[in-house]
Design an enzyme around this catalytic site. Structure first.
Site, PDB file in Angstrom:
ATOM      1  CE  LYS A 290       7.044  31.079  63.901  1.00 36.71           C
ATOM      2  NZ  LYS A 290       6.263  30.185  64.785  1.00 36.71           N
TER       3      LYS A 290
ATOM      4  N   GLY B  41      10.618  37.050  71.764  1.00 35.91           N
ATOM      5  CA  GLY B  41      10.934  35.666  72.125  1.00 35.91           C
ATOM      6  C   GLY B  41      12.214  35.630  72.936  1.00 35.91           C
ATOM      7  CB  SER B  42      14.364  32.824  73.864  1.00 34.43           C
ATOM      8  OG  SER B  42      14.652  32.287  72.593  1.00 34.43           O
TER       9      SER B  42
ATOM     10  N   GLY C 193      16.522  35.410  69.287  1.00 36.58           N
ATOM     11  CA  GLY C 193      16.781  36.792  68.865  1.00 36.58           C
ATOM     12  C   GLY C 193      18.111  36.905  68.137  1.00 36.58           C
TER      13      GLY C 193
ATOM     14  CD  GLU D  41       9.926  44.755  73.201  1.00 35.42           C
ATOM     15  OE1 GLU D  41      10.341  44.460  74.338  1.00 35.42           O
ATOM     16  OE2 GLU D  41       9.673  45.918  72.857  1.00 35.42           O
TER      17      GLU D  41
ATOM     18  CB  CYS E  40       9.228  38.882  78.775  1.00 35.80           C
ATOM     19  SG  CYS E  40       8.022  40.213  78.665  1.00 35.80           S
TER      20      CYS E  40
HETATM   21  P1  NAD Z   1      11.327  31.379  71.345  1.00 35.46           P
HETATM   22  O1  NAD Z   1      12.455  32.291  71.097  1.00 35.46           O
HETATM   23  O2  NAD Z   1      11.573  29.932  71.462  1.00 35.46           O
HETATM   24  O3  NAD Z   1      10.230  31.531  70.194  1.00 35.46           O
HETATM   25  C1  NAD Z   1       9.665  32.776  69.858  1.00 35.46           C
HETATM   26  C2  NAD Z   1       9.179  32.716  68.435  1.00 35.46           C
HETATM   27  O4  NAD Z   1      10.311  32.556  67.578  1.00 35.46           O
HETATM   28  C3  NAD Z   1       8.246  31.555  68.124  1.00 35.46           C
HETATM   29  O5  NAD Z   1       7.245  31.970  67.238  1.00 35.46           O
HETATM   30  C4  NAD Z   1       9.173  30.559  67.454  1.00 35.46           C
HETATM   31  O6  NAD Z   1       8.515  29.661  66.595  1.00 35.46           O
HETATM   32  C5  NAD Z   1      10.066  31.494  66.674  1.00 35.46           C
HETATM   33  N1  NAD Z   1      11.367  30.925  66.273  1.00 35.46           N
HETATM   34  C6  NAD Z   1      12.037  29.870  66.801  1.00 35.46           C
HETATM   35  N2  NAD Z   1      13.179  29.664  66.127  1.00 35.46           N
HETATM   36  C7  NAD Z   1      13.259  30.621  65.177  1.00 35.46           C
HETATM   37  C8  NAD Z   1      14.232  30.960  64.191  1.00 35.46           C
HETATM   38  N3  NAD Z   1      15.345  30.248  64.031  1.00 35.46           N
HETATM   39  N4  NAD Z   1      13.991  32.036  63.400  1.00 35.46           N
HETATM   40  C9  NAD Z   1      12.885  32.780  63.557  1.00 35.46           C
HETATM   41  N5  NAD Z   1      11.915  32.500  64.476  1.00 35.46           N
HETATM   42  C10 NAD Z   1      12.111  31.430  65.273  1.00 35.46           C
HETATM   43  O7  NAD Z   1      10.566  31.936  72.637  1.00 35.46           O
HETATM   44  P2  NAD Z   1       9.284  31.319  73.346  1.00 35.46           P
HETATM   45  O8  NAD Z   1       9.683  30.121  74.123  1.00 35.46           O
HETATM   46  O9  NAD Z   1       8.164  31.202  72.364  1.00 35.46           O
HETATM   47  O10 NAD Z   1       8.889  32.523  74.324  1.00 35.46           O
HETATM   48  C11 NAD Z   1       9.482  32.734  75.532  1.00 35.46           C
HETATM   49  C12 NAD Z   1      10.538  33.835  75.426  1.00 35.46           C
HETATM   50  O11 NAD Z   1       9.954  35.040  74.940  1.00 35.46           O
HETATM   51  C13 NAD Z   1      11.123  34.189  76.771  1.00 35.46           C
HETATM   52  O12 NAD Z   1      12.497  34.373  76.644  1.00 35.46           O
HETATM   53  C14 NAD Z   1      10.437  35.498  77.118  1.00 35.46           C
HETATM   54  O13 NAD Z   1      11.118  36.296  78.043  1.00 35.46           O
HETATM   55  C15 NAD Z   1      10.338  36.132  75.766  1.00 35.46           C
HETATM   56  N6  NAD Z   1       9.321  37.190  75.757  1.00 35.46           N
HETATM   57  C16 NAD Z   1       9.724  38.511  75.680  1.00 35.46           C
HETATM   58  C17 NAD Z   1       8.767  39.534  75.714  1.00 35.46           C
HETATM   59  C18 NAD Z   1       9.164  40.990  75.664  1.00 35.46           C
HETATM   60  O14 NAD Z   1       8.300  41.822  75.410  1.00 35.46           O
HETATM   61  N7  NAD Z   1      10.422  41.339  75.916  1.00 35.46           N
HETATM   62  C19 NAD Z   1       7.416  39.212  75.796  1.00 35.46           C
HETATM   63  C20 NAD Z   1       7.053  37.878  75.863  1.00 35.46           C
HETATM   64  C21 NAD Z   1       8.013  36.873  75.833  1.00 35.46           C
END
Ligand code: NAD
Length: 497
Positions: A190, A243-244, A248, A265, A299
Site C-alpha cells: 500500500k 513511515g512516521s 508505526g 522504519e 527520514c
Molecule cells: P505516515 O506514517 O503518515 O504514512 C506512512 C504510510 O502509512 C502511508 O502509506 C499511510 O497511508 C500509511 N498509514 C497511515 N495511517 C495508517 C494506519 N493507521 N495503519 C496503517 N498504515 C497507515 O508517514 P508519511 O508522512 O507518509 O512519511 C513520512 C514519515 O516516514 C517520516 O516520519 C519519515 O521519517 C518516515 N520515513 C522513514 C524512513 C526510514 O527508512 N526509516 C524512510 C522514509 C520515511
C-alpha cells in the site's frame, strides 16, 4: 518548467486517466468505485485519479498473494527467482528516466535528485537478485542419544503487507519488493496516498519481468482504511512499515491480531556534528545537503546541527549563505536543487514548526517561511531555513519537522556533543565532521543511531544495513540481513536409529 511539456512522448508513463489497483496481475477498480486525486505539488496540476482501495480490496489482494505463495511462486527455484529479479532490474533500468519523472511529478523530487538514485535503485534489485541463491540453513551438532541428525531450513515468512511513505517512492518501493521476492514471500503493497504512481508502475514492470500474478499486488488507498486493514489482516504474516513513529505505533497495535511479525522504519531527528577541526568547506556543503536535500523530506536528514562553539558563528553564517544560494523550483527543471513539499498539509506542518521555533526564541539566519514568488506561488515551496540559537530542549530540536529546516545548536566538548546527539527519542542517522580519527571513532561509538556517517552524510549502498535505534524503529533494510527479515527458521530433528 511546464510538467505537461516534460511528459510529451511519454504516454506509457502511468499517468493521467484513472490508475487502477493491481491485484492478481490485473488492473481493477476499487470495489467501492471510489477514486482520489493525485496532484503535482510544484504546480497543483492534476496528474491522475487513483482507485481508492478499501478493506475489501485488501482482502482480495491478500487472498491473491496467499494463492501465489502456496502455488506457482513456491515452485520457483532460487535460480528462477533470481532470473525474475534480474529481469525486473533490467526493466527498471530501461524505464529509469520515466520512473524518476514519476517521482518528480508525484512528490516533487528534483529530477537531479531522482536521477542520482539510479545506481542505488537498480543496484538494490541486482543485490537482492544475487541473494536468492545464497539463502541456506545449517547442519547442527547435537548431543542427543542415538543417531540424531539436526539441521535448519530458512523459509519465507509468507504474505507480506508493505506500507510505504511518499518521500522517496521509487527507492522505498524497491526496498520492499526486492527482498520480498528474494526471500520467496509474496506481498500486498500500500503506497502513500500522496504519491502512489511510481509503485503502480513498478508493479506493472514486475509482471512484465515474469513474476507471476499475485506475487506483487499494489493497492493504493487511505492509510487509516487500506493501511489499517493490511496491518490488522489475519492472513498477513509480516508487516514491513516505513513511515512516521505515530503510525508505526498503530501498526504495532494492529499486528497483535494474529501476532504477525513487524519491521518498522520510522522517523528521525538526526544529529550532524561539526567539530572545529573539520574541513569546513566539505562540512558546509555536506551538512547543508544532509538536511536540505529533497526539501528535508528524508527520514535520516541531519536536522540537528551540533556545532563546536569556537566555529559556531562562522559555520552558521556559511551554512546560511549556502542555504540562500540553493535553487528552489519545480523539480522537472534540471537546474532545481530544492523542490516543493509534497502537500498543503506538509507545508502547513513545516511552516508551523518554523513559527514554533521563532516563538521559542530561535533566529532565522536563512529562509524562514514559504516562497511564493512567480511560479512558486502555485506550489508548496519553503525556503531552505537555518535556525540559530536553538536549545536541544526546544520542540524544533525534538520533533521531526520533515522539511528543509536546520536547527543549529552549540556544544563545547565531544562528550557533550554525544550527550546532545542522543538526547531525543529517535536514533536513525548521525553525522560527524572532524579531522581527527580518534574523535571520529569516539563519536561513532557514542552516538546511538543505526547509521553514523563520518565526513559525509546520507551515503547508502545495497550492502550497507540501514535502520533505526530507539523510536526510529527496528529491522534493517539493505545489507545481508535485509532478506533475513522475510525469512523464518525451522529446525528439523531426525532420529536415524
Ligand atoms: P505516515 O506514517 O503518515 O504514512 C506512512 C504510510 O502509512 C502511508 O502509506 C499511510 O497511508 C500509511 N498509514 C497511515 N495511517 C495508517 C494506519 N493507521 N495503519 C496503517 N498504515 C497507515 O508517514 P508519511 O508522512 O507518509 O512519511 C513520512 C514519515 O516516514 C517520516 O516520519 C519519515 O521519517 C518516515 N520515513 C522513514 C524512513 C526510514 O527508512 N526509516 C524512510 C522514509 C520515511
Amino acid at each position: 518548467m511546464n510538467t505537461t511539456l516534460s511528459l510529451q512522448g511519454r504516454p506509457a508513463l502511468g499517468i493521467g486517466g484513472t490508475q487502477k489497483l493491481l491485484i492478481d496481475g490485473r488492473e481493477v477498480d476499487a470495489l467501492s468505485g471510489q477514486v482520489f486525486e493525485t496532484r503535482n505539488p510544484a504546480t497543483g496540476e492534476l496528474l491522475a485519479l487513483v482507485a481508492e482501495g478499501g478493506a475489501e480490496d485488501i482482502d482480495l489482494a491478500v487472498a491473491a498473494a496467499r494463492r501465489a505463495f502456496d502455488g506457482p511462486w513456491s515452485r520457483f527455484t532460487p535460480f528462477e527467482r533470481q532470473a525474475c529479479l534480474l529481469k525486473f532490474a533490467d526493466l527498471v533500468e530501461d524505464h529509469f528516466e520515466d520512473l524518476s519523472l514519476l517521482d518528480v511529478l508525484d512528490m516533487g523530487a528534483p529530477i537531479s535528485f531522482a536521477r542520482a538514485r539510479r545506481q542505488r535503485a537498480i543496484g538494490l534489485l541486482r543485490f537482492y537478485g544475487g541473494m536468492c541463491t545464497s539463502i541456506h540453513g545449517e547442519t547442527l551438532p547435537n548431543s542427543l542419544p542415538g543417531n540424531v541428525f539436526s539441521y535448519t531450513l530458512r523459509e519465507p515468512v509468507g504474505v507480506v503487507g508493505a506500507i510505504t511513505p511518499w518521500n522517496a517512492p521509487l527507492t522505498s518501493t524497491i526496498w520492499k519488493i526486492g527482498p520480498v521476492l528474494a526471500s520467496g514471500c509474496t506481498m500486498v503493497l500500500k503506497p502513500a496516498e500522496d504519491a502512489p504512481l511510481t509503485a503502480l508502475q513498478l508493479g506493472r514492470l514486475a509482471l512484465e519481468a515474469g513474476i507471476p500474478p499475485g506475487v506483487v499486488n499494489i493497492v493504493p488507498g487511505r492509510g487509516e482504511v487500506a493501511g489499517a486493514a493490511l496491518a490488522a489482516h489475519m492472513d498477513v504474516d509480516k508487516v514491513a512499515f516505513t513511515g512516521s513513529d505515530a503510525t508505526g505505533r498503530k501498526v504495532i497495535e494492529a499486528s497483535k491480531s494474529n501476532i504477525k511479525r513487524v519491521m518498522l522504519e520510522l522517523g528521525g531527528k538526526s544529529p550532524d556534528i561539526v567539530f572545529a577541526d573539520a574541513d569546513l568547506d566539505d562540512a558546509v556543503t555536506g551538512a547543508g545537503m544532509g538536511v536540505f536535500a529533497n526539501s528535508g523530506q528524508i527520514c535520516s536528514a541531519g536536522t540537528r546541527l551540533l556545532i563546536e562553539r569556537p566555529i559556531y558563528d562562522e559555520f552558521v553564517a556559511r551554512l546560511s549563505e549556502f542555504a540562500k544560494g540553493l535553487r528552489v523550483g519545480n523539480g522537472a527543471d534540471p537546474a532545481t536543487q530544492i523542490g516543493p513539499l509534497v502537500s498543503a498539509a506538509q507545508l502547513a506542518r513545516v511552516t508551523g514548526y518554523i513559527d514554533v521555533g521563532l516563538g521559542e526564541g530561535a533566529l532565522a539566519t536563512a529562509g524562514g517561511g514559504r516562497l511564493t514568488e512567480g511560479a512558486l506561488a502555485k506550489g508548496y515551496f519553503v525556503a531552505p531555513t537555518v535556525l540559530s540559537g536553538v536549545d536541544n530542549g526546544m520542540r524544533i530540536a525534538q520533533e521531526e519537522i520533515f522539511g528543509p529546516v536546520a536547527s543549529a545548536i552549540p556544544f563545547d566538548t565531544a562528550q557533550e556533543a554525544a550527550a546532545l546527539a542522543n538526547a531525543t527519542p529517535f536514533g536513525l542517522g548521525g553525522g560527524v565532521w572532524t579531522g581527527s580519527v580518534k574523535k571520529a571513532h569516539f563519536m561513532a561509538k557514542a552516538i546511538r543511531t543505526g547509521t553514523v556517517w563520518v565526513n559525509c552524510y546520507g551515503l547508502l549502498d545495497p550492502t550497507i544495513p540501514f535502520g533505526g535505534y530507539k523510536a526510529s524503529g527496528y529491522g534493517r533494510e539493505s545489507g545481508l540481513q535485509h532478506v533475513d527479515e522475510y525469512l523464518q527458521t525451522k529446525a528439523v530433528v531426525m532420529q536415524n536409529g
